[in-house]
Design a protein around this motif. Sequence first.
Motif, PDB file in Angstrom:
ATOM      1  N   ILE A  70      13.628   0.184   1.640  1.00 17.75           N
ATOM      2  CA  ILE A  70      14.087   0.689   2.867  1.00 17.75           C
ATOM      3  C   ILE A  70      13.332   0.151   3.972  1.00 17.75           C
ATOM      4  CG2 ILE A  70      14.409   2.579   4.212  1.00 17.75           C
ATOM      5  CD1 ILE A  70      15.435   4.203   1.825  1.00 17.75           C
ATOM      6  N   MET A  71      11.962   0.003   3.880  1.00 21.01           N
ATOM      7  CA  MET A  71      10.976  -0.402   4.688  1.00 21.01           C
ATOM      8  C   MET A  71      11.196  -1.916   4.901  1.00 21.01           C
ATOM      9  SD  MET A  71       7.581   1.289   3.367  1.00 21.01           S
ATOM     10  CE  MET A  71       6.403   1.004   4.664  1.00 21.01           C
ATOM     11  N   GLU A  96      13.175  -5.959   8.623  1.00 20.46           N
ATOM     12  CA  GLU A  96      14.003  -7.283   8.948  1.00 20.46           C
ATOM     13  C   GLU A  96      14.782  -6.890  10.185  1.00 20.46           C
ATOM     14  OE1 GLU A  96      16.242 -10.494   9.460  1.00 20.46           O
ATOM     15  OE2 GLU A  96      17.340  -8.681   9.131  1.00 20.46           O
ATOM     16  N   ARG A  97      15.482  -5.742  10.057  1.00 19.54           N
ATOM     17  CA  ARG A  97      16.586  -5.471  10.895  1.00 19.54           C
ATOM     18  C   ARG A  97      16.003  -5.202  12.372  1.00 19.54           C
ATOM     19  NH1 ARG A  97      19.471  -5.518  13.457  1.00 19.54           N
ATOM     20  NH2 ARG A  97      21.660  -4.751  13.904  1.00 19.54           N
ATOM     21  N   PHE A  98      14.843  -4.440  12.638  1.00 20.90           N
ATOM     22  CA  PHE A  98      14.097  -4.092  13.698  1.00 20.90           C
ATOM     23  C   PHE A  98      13.219  -4.933  14.165  1.00 20.90           C
ATOM     24  CE2 PHE A  98      16.739  -0.597  12.042  1.00 20.90           C
ATOM     25  CZ  PHE A  98      17.671  -0.538  13.051  1.00 20.90           C
ATOM     26  N   ALA A  99      12.375  -5.458  13.344  1.00 20.05           N
ATOM     27  CA  ALA A  99      11.149  -6.209  13.966  1.00 20.05           C
ATOM     28  C   ALA A  99      11.211  -7.959  13.833  1.00 20.05           C
ATOM     29  CB  ALA A  99       9.949  -5.871  13.029  1.00 20.05           C
ATOM     30  N   LEU A 100      12.273  -8.374  12.931  1.00 24.07           N
ATOM     31  CA  LEU A 100      12.568  -9.694  12.833  1.00 24.07           C
ATOM     32  C   LEU A 100      13.396 -10.247  13.282  1.00 24.07           C
ATOM     33  CD1 LEU A 100      10.949 -10.245   9.435  1.00 24.07           C
ATOM     34  CD2 LEU A 100       9.766 -10.579  11.508  1.00 24.07           C
ATOM     35  N   ARG A 101      14.682  -9.581  13.002  1.00 21.17           N
ATOM     36  CA  ARG A 101      16.024 -10.097  13.310  1.00 21.17           C
ATOM     37  C   ARG A 101      16.218 -10.396  15.029  1.00 21.17           C
ATOM     38  NH1 ARG A 101      21.522  -7.880  11.016  1.00 21.17           N
ATOM     39  NH2 ARG A 101      20.296  -8.602   9.090  1.00 21.17           N
ATOM     40  N   PRO A 102      15.828  -9.321  15.702  1.00 24.22           N
ATOM     41  CA  PRO A 102      15.924  -9.390  17.142  1.00 24.22           C
ATOM     42  C   PRO A 102      15.197 -10.558  17.894  1.00 24.22           C
ATOM     43  CG  PRO A 102      15.540  -7.151  16.591  1.00 24.22           C
ATOM     44  CD  PRO A 102      15.291  -8.088  15.341  1.00 24.22           C
ATOM     45  N   LEU A 103      14.180 -11.069  17.058  1.00 26.99           N
ATOM     46  CA  LEU A 103      13.461 -12.259  17.612  1.00 26.99           C
ATOM     47  C   LEU A 103      14.144 -13.539  17.537  1.00 26.99           C
ATOM     48  CD1 LEU A 103       9.906 -10.733  16.983  1.00 26.99           C
ATOM     49  CD2 LEU A 103      11.057 -10.799  18.992  1.00 26.99           C
ATOM     50  N   ARG A 104      14.919 -13.428  16.368  1.00 29.05           N
ATOM     51  CA  ARG A 104      15.450 -14.683  15.811  1.00 29.05           C
ATOM     52  C   ARG A 104      16.333 -15.425  16.823  1.00 29.05           C
ATOM     53  NH1 ARG A 104      15.529 -13.062  10.630  1.00 29.05           N
ATOM     54  NH2 ARG A 104      17.895 -12.377  10.673  1.00 29.05           N
ATOM     55  N   ILE A 154      13.969  -7.495  -1.090  1.00 29.65           N
ATOM     56  CA  ILE A 154      13.596  -7.775  -2.494  1.00 29.65           C
ATOM     57  C   ILE A 154      12.244  -7.993  -2.540  1.00 29.65           C
ATOM     58  CG2 ILE A 154      13.655  -9.556  -4.286  1.00 29.65           C
ATOM     59  CD1 ILE A 154      16.624 -10.009  -4.052  1.00 29.65           C
ATOM     60  N   ALA A 155      11.585  -8.814  -1.562  1.00 28.53           N
ATOM     61  CA  ALA A 155      10.183  -8.855  -1.558  1.00 28.53           C
ATOM     62  C   ALA A 155       9.401  -7.658  -1.351  1.00 28.53           C
ATOM     63  CB  ALA A 155       9.768 -10.060  -0.258  1.00 28.53           C
ATOM     64  N   SER A 156       9.793  -6.844  -0.476  1.00 37.03           N
ATOM     65  CA  SER A 156       9.131  -5.711  -0.041  1.00 37.03           C
ATOM     66  C   SER A 156       9.278  -4.698  -1.382  1.00 37.03           C
ATOM     67  CB  SER A 156       9.786  -4.868   1.199  1.00 37.03           C
ATOM     68  OG  SER A 156       9.819  -5.749   2.165  1.00 37.03           O
ATOM     69  N   MET A 186       0.808  -1.265   0.017  1.00 40.50           N
ATOM     70  CA  MET A 186      -0.103  -0.166   0.102  1.00 40.50           C
ATOM     71  C   MET A 186       0.814   1.208   0.045  1.00 40.50           C
ATOM     72  SD  MET A 186      -1.102   2.228   2.642  1.00 40.50           S
ATOM     73  CE  MET A 186      -1.063   1.358   4.142  1.00 40.50           C
ATOM     74  N   PHE A 187       1.894   1.444   0.773  1.00 40.41           N
ATOM     75  CA  PHE A 187       3.015   2.357   0.710  1.00 40.41           C
ATOM     76  C   PHE A 187       3.425   2.499  -0.694  1.00 40.41           C
ATOM     77  CE2 PHE A 187       4.180   4.886   4.353  1.00 40.41           C
ATOM     78  CZ  PHE A 187       3.295   4.335   5.353  1.00 40.41           C
ATOM     79  N   GLY A 188       3.887   1.611  -1.166  1.00 38.08           N
ATOM     80  CA  GLY A 188       4.167   1.593  -2.738  1.00 38.08           C
ATOM     81  C   GLY A 188       3.339   2.493  -3.424  1.00 38.08           C
ATOM     82  N   ALA A 189       2.111   2.178  -3.337  1.00 37.33           N
ATOM     83  CA  ALA A 189       1.083   2.536  -4.118  1.00 37.33           C
ATOM     84  C   ALA A 189       0.998   3.992  -3.945  1.00 37.33           C
ATOM     85  CB  ALA A 189      -0.481   1.940  -3.873  1.00 37.33           C
ATOM     86  N   PHE A 190       1.107   4.373  -2.651  1.00 36.11           N
ATOM     87  CA  PHE A 190       1.016   5.963  -2.279  1.00 36.11           C
ATOM     88  C   PHE A 190       2.462   6.903  -2.879  1.00 36.11           C
ATOM     89  CE2 PHE A 190      -2.577   5.056   0.799  1.00 36.11           C
ATOM     90  CZ  PHE A 190      -3.391   6.372   0.463  1.00 36.11           C
TER      91      PHE A 190
END
Lengths: 291, 236
Positions: free
Chosen positions: A72-73, A78-86, A196-198, A42-46
């Motif tokens: 960047i998103m 990945e860096r701040f919402a996913l990696r710290p939980l791994r 890449i996915a984002s 959705m951000f891409g669209a905006f």
Amino acid sequence: MLIEQLINGLTLGSIYAIVALGFTLVFGVLGIINMAHGEIFMFGAFIGVMITSTLNAPLWVAFLGAIIITAIMGYLLERFALRPLRHKQGVSHLAPLISTIGVSILLENLSHHLFGAGNHPFRTSFAEISFQIGSITIYLVQIVIFVISIVLMLVLTFWLGKTRAGKALRATAENLETASLLGVDTKKTILMTVIIASAMGGIAGILVGMAFNSVTPQMGLSMGLKGLAIIILGGMGSVRGAMLGGLILGLAETFIVVYGDSGYRDAIAFLAIIIILLIRPQGLFGQKIST
Amino acid sequence: MLEVSGIHAGYGKIQVLKDVSLEVEEGTIVTILGANGAGKSTTMKSVSGLLKPSAGKISFLGEDVTGLRPDQLLRKGIALVPEGRQILAGMTVLENLEMGAYHRKDSEIDSDLNKMLERFPILKEREKQLGGTLSGGQQQMLAIARAIMSRPKLLLLDEPSMGLAPLVVADIFKIIKEINQSGTTVLLVEQNARQALKISDKGYVLETGKMVASGNATELLSDARIMEAYLGKRSS
Ligand SMILES: Nc1ncnc2c1ncn2[C@@H]1O[C@H](COP(=O)(O)OP(=O)(O)O)[C@@H](O)[C@H]1O
Ligand SMILES: [Mg+2]
């Protein structure tokens, strides 16, 4: 009439396929559903709307801008919402999923703030250009969407199948430990995959804006759920499944509007999930990322 | 070449290795023996970087490599063929071999690849097939060949003969011997104790996370007490 609908269905389906590919890549390497993917889309669209309407810049700048911002998103996600939980002791395996849900809510609220709640038109200079072949009308914008989607899918397939980085991604998707024993820096590979996915989500956002001439903060949620439906249909983590599943859903939705009841359009995706889960739980192509 | 001194390692709160030390000299084959659950795989995971020891030190070629990741250790020359082979089932045999050379940038990758296919004709025959379609023995050959593609200085093999038919097992031991003769140092984990010691220079015996015995392979083979405790059940 039939051919026009076929073209409509393929156009929509090819966008769905791009969205679903973003889900499938992340699922492949991380084993989680990225619930924030729809909002990044959705951000891409905006970003596309801002660049083309507000800045009056050409479409290619919109694509470039959307790719950069959503990449960047993806990095931040990945860096701040996913990696710290791994690989943390005592962290539930559901934690990353919940974390992406949190990010998706954050992004949706942010988009209300930044862009307002209303409907934004997505104008392209060639929106009205169409071709008449016999009794069939084809819009240029449909061709542009279809071509971009197909090229993107071909590039991704080639990249996964033939390049060193693509093979590293597939190895990581198949087995993280084995990939690291073979010398793959799996941390980097995961980061690259989410980026890449984002970015693919961002591209899909612009394509949807172009196709429907409309962008809203809510579009992330519904597209996210459809993307999810597609990868369940195609097989979690399967690249081919995401592509074919996207096309199938796009065609099915288009044809139900024409020959059935348009009220059921959005229900198709979820009906498909239920049927697939009952008769073929591994999806149409139940395998991890392969070419 | 490899010096493991007093490492402790485990999984979360579960302590498995307690003060394990061992040494592998360049050019030799060293075998770690021990019953199921003794901590052999845990030792291999620690040396290859899959597990970080909570205490102790690992040094390789005189350099402290404690706590490095597997991909970093591979670049230093340590390759592990893990227990259960871990073939990339969704990638072709050829792609698996190419992945072995993932970290290399030199110009001899293709010639190494051809050598490997020549040495293992069965892999050449199946180079386009998916790794997952191979038999157990073929997968083990592929796993070893893939590790060799990284040109390791030290090759770690975790139970390479597990689950294989006796003829194939003999083949695998022959291959290990060859690899060693061509200059690669080998650290081997085996339950096929007699066969393993026959090709080894040195052996260690691990029991519930502790090293309880070590010595020259010939000494261990002739040590009645050890033979009975660890090696008696599976003779060959
Ligand atoms: N991933 C793991 N999580 C928790 N405990 C483990 C894990 N892997 C192995 N263990 C435990 O560690 C001990 C040693 O295992 P391992 O090193 O695999 O033994 P071996 O290879 O000698 O058969 C066993 O008690 C086993 O149950
Ligand atoms: Mg073991």
